[in-house]
Design an enzyme around this catalytic site. Structure first.
Site, PDB file in Angstrom:
ATOM      1  N   ASP A   1       0.834  -1.195   0.000  1.00 26.47           N
ATOM      2  CA  ASP A   1       0.000   0.000   0.000  1.00 26.47           C
ATOM      3  C   ASP A   1       0.875   1.255   0.000  1.00 26.47           C
ATOM      4  OD1 ASP A   1      -2.310   1.404   0.104  1.00 26.47           O
ATOM      5  OD2 ASP A   1      -2.519   1.334   2.279  1.00 26.47           O
TER       6      ASP A   1
ATOM      7  N   ASN B   1     -16.534  -0.180  -8.193  1.00 23.12           N
ATOM      8  CA  ASN B   1     -16.213   0.571  -6.966  1.00 23.12           C
ATOM      9  C   ASN B   1     -14.713   0.843  -6.844  1.00 23.12           C
ATOM     10  OD1 ASN B   1     -15.184  -1.930  -6.337  1.00 23.12           O
ATOM     11  ND2 ASN B   1     -16.603  -2.372  -4.677  1.00 23.12           N
TER      12      ASN B   1
ATOM     13  N   CYS C   1     -24.611  -5.023 -12.700  1.00 21.34           N
ATOM     14  CA  CYS C   1     -24.748  -4.636 -11.284  1.00 21.34           C
ATOM     15  C   CYS C   1     -24.333  -3.183 -11.065  1.00 21.34           C
ATOM     16  CB  CYS C   1     -23.877  -5.576 -10.447  1.00 21.34           C
ATOM     17  SG  CYS C   1     -23.816  -5.144  -8.708  1.00 21.34           S
TER      18      CYS C   1
ATOM     19  N   CYS D   1     -23.365   3.961  -2.219  1.00 20.61           N
ATOM     20  CA  CYS D   1     -22.332   4.865  -1.678  1.00 20.61           C
ATOM     21  C   CYS D   1     -22.979   6.072  -0.984  1.00 20.61           C
ATOM     22  CB  CYS D   1     -21.401   5.328  -2.794  1.00 20.61           C
ATOM     23  SG  CYS D   1     -20.235   6.570  -2.198  1.00 20.61           S
TER      24      CYS D   1
ATOM     25  N   SER E   1     -13.678   7.360   3.320  1.00 22.10           N
ATOM     26  CA  SER E   1     -12.338   6.919   3.744  1.00 22.10           C
ATOM     27  C   SER E   1     -11.370   8.101   3.716  1.00 22.10           C
ATOM     28  CB  SER E   1     -11.795   5.854   2.798  1.00 22.10           C
ATOM     29  OG  SER E   1     -12.375   4.645   3.113  1.00 22.10           O
TER      30      SER E   1
ATOM     31  N   CYS F   1     -14.521   3.316   5.379  1.00 22.02           N
ATOM     32  CA  CYS F   1     -15.903   2.998   4.966  1.00 22.02           C
ATOM     33  C   CYS F   1     -15.840   1.714   4.144  1.00 22.02           C
ATOM     34  CB  CYS F   1     -16.460   4.144   4.122  1.00 22.02           C
ATOM     35  SG  CYS F   1     -17.986   3.747   3.232  1.00 22.02           S
TER      36      CYS F   1
END
Ligand code: SF4
Ligand code: SF4
Length: 309
Positions: free
Chosen positions: A133, A154, A190, A197, A215, A240
């Protein structure tokens, strides 16, 4: 072991990654990420990074691992499950599931070091660098290129087998390996994440405006939280998970088996009142080694006050 034996080396590394607890491991050739370049540029030009100014740095290095790690040949992408065994009190302010236990940076860095050591012992003189990360590496793009999943609407990496509740890490090495091929997109028609959100941060399929995301607000933003977003945070005080919780591919998520990711018992037990009354001492105790420490006590208090007012 001959360093040239690409197939054998690739299998050895994948087996060892599994033994170390990673749920998947995929390989890509270290090269310029051509498809990502215009996307990253557009995202930055539209200021979707908000105050995450570090995203603007190292543009070239982010897109080309050979500029980041000299002589690199391959990117090894790894996934580590963090889906919890137990969850917070439903009457509580919410913390993103990835932050329940010990800070993943430390847990994963240790595993990556062990994997590199294994490669050096079993294969030969291989140089490598581990990334967890970390700003200069586009980890989702590498994981997708390595066949570990597709990037969903997303903007999370999704896998048919494992959903999306996992960390992504990379080992960039100067060893040639056998490379994996990307998988197809299974989002289909979808739109569950876009519809759910709470701040409408998924501005169009596959495009998240980071500067509208809960977030970002609860973790990255250093200023006051904007009043225009009052009552939209859906009780999230750190991160989140909404767009992952509603994703059908997460319906069958299985719990992790990493004891270091287990939370402090109070994190599960606390209700809203407990969080409102939290002292610095208790904060330090509950989040002693957690990623929640990033917000510091004052940051978490700011978020709680925003939800509470
Ligand atoms: S993390 Fe939450 S706020 Fe951010 S895009 Fe997903 S649902 Fe929206
Ligand atoms: S909720 Fe639906 S559209 Fe969103 S990432 Fe999951 S599968 Fe794709």
């Amino acid at each position: 072991m001959a360093i040239e034996n690409k197939a054998k080396n690739t299998n050895l590394i994948k087996e060892e990654a599994k033994r170390l607890g990673f749920m998947s491991c995929g390989m890509s050739k270290a090269e310029f990420l051509e498809e990502e370049a215009p996307r990253l540029e557009e995202w930055l030009n539209k200021n979707r990074n908000g105050q995450m100014y570090y995203m603007e740095n190292h543009f070239d290095k982010r897109l080309d691992p050979t500029k980041l790690v000299e002589g690199s040949k391959s990117v090894i992408s790894l996934l580590l499950n963090y889906y919890p065994n137990e969850f917070q009190n439903p009457e509580s302010y919410k913390i993103s599931k990835y932050a329940y236990g010990k800070d993943y940076h430390f847990v994963i860095k240790d595993k990556l070091k062990s994997l590199l050591q294994f490669i050096q012992n079993e294969i030969g003189e291989v140089e490598g660098r581990a990334f967890v990360d970390s700003a200069p590496v586009l980890d989702k793009a590498w994981a997708a290129k390595s066949g570990l999943g597709w990037i969903g609407k997303n903007s999370n990496l999704l896998s048919k087998k494992a959903g999306s509740f996992f960390f992504i890490a990379e080992l960039i090495v100067d060893l040639e390996l056998e490379y994996d091929t990307p998988v197809t997109d299974h989002c289909g028609t979808c739109t569950a994440c876009i519809d759910a959100c709470p701040t409408n941060a998924i501005v169009e399929p596959y495009k998240v405006d980071g500067s509208k995301c809960i977030s970002y607000f609860t973790i990255e933003l250093k200023d006051e939280l904007p009043n225009s977003f009052k009552n939209t945070f859906d009780d999230w005080m750190f991160g989140c998970d909404v767009c992952q919780d509603v994703c059908p591919w997460n319906r069958f998520s299985k719990s992790h088996s990493e004891p270091l990711f287990d939370p402090h018992p109070d994190l599960l037990k606390f209700d809203k009142k407990d969080w409102q009354e939290i002292t610095k001492e208790t904060f330090n105790e509950i989040f002693r080694k957690s990623a929640v420490k990033r917000t510091k006590f004052e940051g978490l208090k700011r978020n709680i006050n925003f939800l509470d007012s």
